[in-house]
Design an enzyme around this catalytic site. Structure first.
Site, PDB file in Angstrom:
ATOM      1  N   CYS A  82       0.858  -1.197   0.000  1.00 28.48           N
ATOM      2  CA  CYS A  82       0.000   0.000   0.000  1.00 28.48           C
ATOM      3  C   CYS A  82       0.886   1.236   0.000  1.00 28.48           C
ATOM      4  O   CYS A  82       1.211   1.773   1.050  1.00 28.48           O
ATOM      5  CB  CYS A  82      -0.901   0.022   1.240  1.00 28.48           C
ATOM      6  SG  CYS A  82      -2.095  -1.296   1.295  1.00 28.48           S
ATOM      7  N   ASP A 383      -8.650  -5.595 -23.321  1.00 32.21           N
ATOM      8  CA  ASP A 383      -8.276  -5.455 -21.902  1.00 32.21           C
ATOM      9  C   ASP A 383      -6.977  -6.229 -21.711  1.00 32.21           C
ATOM     10  O   ASP A 383      -6.949  -7.297 -21.090  1.00 32.21           O
ATOM     11  CB  ASP A 383      -9.390  -6.007 -21.015  1.00 32.21           C
ATOM     12  CG  ASP A 383      -9.105  -5.784 -19.525  1.00 32.21           C
ATOM     13  OD1 ASP A 383      -8.126  -5.095 -19.201  1.00 32.21           O
ATOM     14  OD2 ASP A 383      -9.860  -6.323 -18.693  1.00 32.21           O
ATOM     15  N   CYS A 410      -4.731  -1.555 -17.587  1.00 25.47           N
ATOM     16  CA  CYS A 410      -4.204  -1.590 -16.225  1.00 25.47           C
ATOM     17  C   CYS A 410      -2.844  -0.921 -16.148  1.00 25.47           C
ATOM     18  O   CYS A 410      -2.206  -0.927 -15.097  1.00 25.47           O
ATOM     19  CB  CYS A 410      -4.124  -3.033 -15.715  1.00 25.47           C
ATOM     20  SG  CYS A 410      -3.008  -4.074 -16.676  1.00 25.47           S
TER      21      CYS A 410
END
Length: 454
Positions: A82, A383, A410
């Site tokens: 994170c 994608d 992405c």
């Protein structure tokens, strides 16, 4: 002034790099500092010095930024999963919007970009429906599981990740207790010895079904029936499997799956479409945001029931089946045979007969079907993985001349590269919408619409 390794510098953090690191300058020398936030004044130690820039370790926050917040997870800095937990969420969205915009400008050469506002998350934590936990021993010899520290294979013990679901801890507690009770060794990467490598957990956000897959350096777990009995006490337990991976490598999953209890899959939904998900299936890990992302792709596709659509890199048919609700016919392409089998099963599960799926590389299947069999497309949806589309595929897409191309990405760097290629060959970028799929991380998805130039 020349700076060297181990020098201490005081920096005002003025910018943010694409990996979330803070950027400041000391006498014109640029320093990238992980865990620093725009607006911070910090002390950093130089850990690597080049001629005009270097990398620093955050030592002290002298004056915190107004955007700095207290991380929810105590391991946020160590883990590295994170990268943005110390940054307020509204500023995370600004960072991600600027990341996409910056790539489109610098790599794609676009100006006056038709950007739509980023689609943010409502639930910032406990959103991941999948987690893979490595298992090992710590320095004291205790069996631990958690996540690898950034850029290492040292396990930080944490059974209750702030991004994962509550069921993860319950599963891990029972697996580790079973290993301790029966003397089962965790895998050791250095020696290649030991049995339990990883614990894979998947969770159906809408069905509440739970899957546990134990990745073993062997074929069987001692006292399997006892572990099954323990895991079945967890509400929603649906699938317990063994995955065999005896390879001495960093690849997590092997190819062999053995069912211990229940069924080999769980089911979940995105919108009105149900999907069967196996341990090896690729499936978006944030179903709430995936629904928003696919809804945007469907909006951009602008289907009215008469269109033939190609969905490239279709996986288990996630986007294909979304599109099939509105299209006349959808063809999907995916290189993984098991994923295509899942896609066909998912089409049957949802009663969608206007689909066809092909196994193979998109850059081989699409040219073959177009040139040999004369198939066409009104709309093409792609994608791709992070590396983007192969140029052969982009070339065929241009030759097929669809009215619209919807590009789900992405990685905004390869998105920018591929959009540039298409826009130099008869297409116009009409809209781009960033979507935050992974709050607290630097990752950002995007959906772009291109249409033929008039």
């Amino acid at each position: 002034m020349e700076f060297r390794k181990n020098d201490l510098v005081t920096l005002e953090i003025e910018d943010c790099g694409i990996d979330g690191e803070g950027i400041g300058k000391a006498d014109g020398f640029t320093v990238f500092v992980k865990d620093a936030v725009i607006g911070d004044t910090v002390t950093a130690k130089i850990i690597k010095a080049k001629k005009n820039y270097g990398y620093g370790r955050l030592m002290e926050v002298l004056k915190p930024s107004p955007y700095r917040v207290e991380p929810k997870c105590e391991f946020a800095r160590q883990c590295g999963g994170c990268q943005l937990q110390a940054l307020s969420y509204d500023q995370q969205l600004v960072f991600k919007t600027n990341k996409v915009k910056g790539h489109l400008e610098r790599i794609g050469g676009f100006t006056d970009i038709p950007m739509e506002p980023i689609i943010g998350m409502d639930e910032l934590f406990h959103y991941r429906n999948k987690a893979q936990f490595p298992v090992g021993r710590n320095k004291e010899g205790k069996i631990v599981t958690g996540f690898y520290a950034g850029r290492t294979h040292n396990i930080i013990e944490n059974r209750d990740c702030a991004l994962g679901v509550a069921e993860n801890k319950e599963v891990l507690d029972r697996v580790i207790a079973h290993m301790e009770k029966y003397g089962i060794e965790p895998y050791n990467e250095a020696t290649g010895k030991g049995l339990v490598r990883h614990v894979l957990i998947r969770y159906g956000y809408f069905t509440k079904e739970v899957m546990v897959c134990l990745i073993l350096n062997g074929n069987k777990l001692p006292k399997e029936e006892q572990l099954v009995k323990s895991l079945c006490e967890i509400p929603g337990m649906t699938s317990i499997t063994i995955n065999v991976n005896k390879k001495h490598s960093n690849v997590i999953l092997g190819e062999e799956i053995r069912l211990l209890w229940g069924q080999e899959y769980i089911t979940d939904r995105i919108g009105d479409i149900s999907y069967r998900i196996s341990p090896l299936s690729f499936y978006q890990v944030n179903p709430m945001q995936t629904q928003k992302l696919y809804a945007k792709a469907l909006e951009y596709a602008d289907l009215h029931g008469q269109e033939t659509v190609w969905d490239l890199y279709c996986g288990i048919g996630t986007i294909s089946l979304f599109l099939a609700q509105k299209a006349k016919f959808v063809r999907g392409v995916e290189i993984v045979p098991a994923a295509i089998e899942n896609a066909k099963e998912n089409a049957k599960l949802n009663g969608l007969e206007n689909t066809e799926f092909f196994v193979g590389k998109a850059e081989e299947v699409l040219p073959r079907e177009y040139k040999k069999n004369g198939v066409y497309a009104d709309v093409i949806v792609v994608d791709p993985p992070r590396k983007g589309c192969d140029e052969t595929l982009l070339e065929t897409m241009v030759e097929m001349n669809p009215e619209r191309i919807v590009y789900v990405s992405c990685d905004s760097a390869t998105l920018a590269r591929d959009l540039k290629y298409l826009c130099e060959r008869g297409y116009e970028l009409r809209k781009v919408c960033p979507v935050d799929q992974f709050g607290m991380t630097v990752h950002v998805e995007s959906c772009a619409l291109l249409s033929k130039l008039e």
